[in-house]
Design a protein around this motif. Structure first.
Motif, short mmCIF file in Angstrom:
data_model
loop_
_atom_site.label_atom_id
_atom_site.label_comp_id
_atom_site.label_asym_id
_atom_site.label_seq_id
_atom_site.Cartn_x
_atom_site.Cartn_y
_atom_site.Cartn_z
N CYS A 142 0.25 2.94 3.83
CA CYS A 142 0.43 2.21 5.36
C CYS A 142 1.84 1.40 4.89
O CYS A 142 2.43 1.05 5.97
CB CYS A 142 -0.68 1.71 5.69
SG CYS A 142 -1.10 0.27 4.95
N CYS A 201 -4.43 0.15 0.07
CA CYS A 201 -5.04 -0.89 0.64
C CYS A 201 -6.57 -0.60 0.86
O CYS A 201 -6.79 0.67 0.99
CB CYS A 201 -4.36 -1.53 1.79
SG CYS A 201 -4.57 -0.25 3.23
N CYS A 208 -6.94 1.78 4.14
CA CYS A 208 -6.48 3.41 3.59
C CYS A 208 -7.35 3.98 2.86
O CYS A 208 -7.65 5.24 2.90
CB CYS A 208 -4.91 3.18 3.14
SG CYS A 208 -3.73 2.85 4.45
N CYS A 213 0.89 -1.09 -0.01
CA CYS A 213 -0.03 0.11 0.03
C CYS A 213 0.92 1.21 -0.22
O CYS A 213 1.77 1.43 0.63
CB CYS A 213 -0.79 0.07 1.13
SG CYS A 213 -1.76 1.46 1.40
ZN LIG Z 1 -2.63 0.91 3.71
#
Ligand SMILES: [Zn+2]
Ligand SMILES: [Zn+2]
Length: 196
Positions: A163, A181, A184, A160
């Motif tokens: 993150c 992701c 997020c 991601c």
């Molecule tokens: Zn993420």
């Protein structure tokens, strides 16, 4: 297939107790396997079957135990619909049997065993002996299991952009050129909040 008594012993051990839900779950799974002609779900037929469960209660454990379908094998799919129902899908044909526990079964159990006070006890006795037709509704359905949902599906693994956590099975979305992701991309849907 093992006998219902053997399966109930195993279900009890795996689930932690014997309950009406275990009996319903074992019987739902046996019915589904029987209708699909699957006799060796843990062996020769283990790649044929995917099971969708529509409730996260006792019966779900028993369904997983009898069918051998598990979350970790991607063969058990959970739809959080609060229904005592499961669909047993033969991947070789795309046909499935959806089995729904009938709402009347509790009342039937009460009528069969009026002298027993505890509803759970009534149900445990009744659910062992009532015929399938009085306990369940059956529907033949066709089910297309998306390639990304199949056991063995890998797809791309990526990190991601926000993150940095790794994501499997294509579970990401592109937002303004970044691959995020799902957590997020939609923080409002997170089940957690970070402690400060
Ligand atoms: Zn993420
Ligand atoms: Zn239980």
């Amino acid at each position: 297939m093992e006998s219902i008594d053997e399966l109930l012993l195993k279900a009890e051990a795996a689930h932690g107790h014997l309950c009406a839900g275990q009996i319903l779950g074992v019987r739902m799974a046996l019915l589904g396997l029987d209708r699909l002609g699957i006799s060796d779900p843990h062996g020769a037929d283990r790649k044929r079957l995917v099971t969708y469960v529509e409730i996260d209660r006792c019966a779900t454990d028993a369904v997983g135990m009898v069918t051998g379908c598990r979350l970790g094998k991607r063969t058990l799919k959970f739809r959080d619909w609060g229904k005592m129902a499961a669909t047993f899908v033969d991947l070789t044909t795309g046909r499935g049997l959806r089995v729904v526990a009938l709402e009347d079964s509790r009342e039937l159990a009460r009528q069969l065993y009026p002298h027993i006070e505890n509803p759970g006890e009534q149900q445990m006795l009744a659910y062992r002996e009532l015929p399938d037709s009085q306990l369940f509704r059956e529907q033949w359905v066709s089910v297309t299991v998306d390639a990304a949902e199949l056991p063995g599906s890998k797809g791309q693994r990526l990190r991601c952009s926000l993150c940095g956590e790794g994501v499997n099975f294509g579970r990401f979305v592109e937002v303004e050129g970044q691959r995020l992701c799902l957590s997020c991309a939609r923080p409002d849907l997170r089940y957690w909040t970070l402690e400060s």
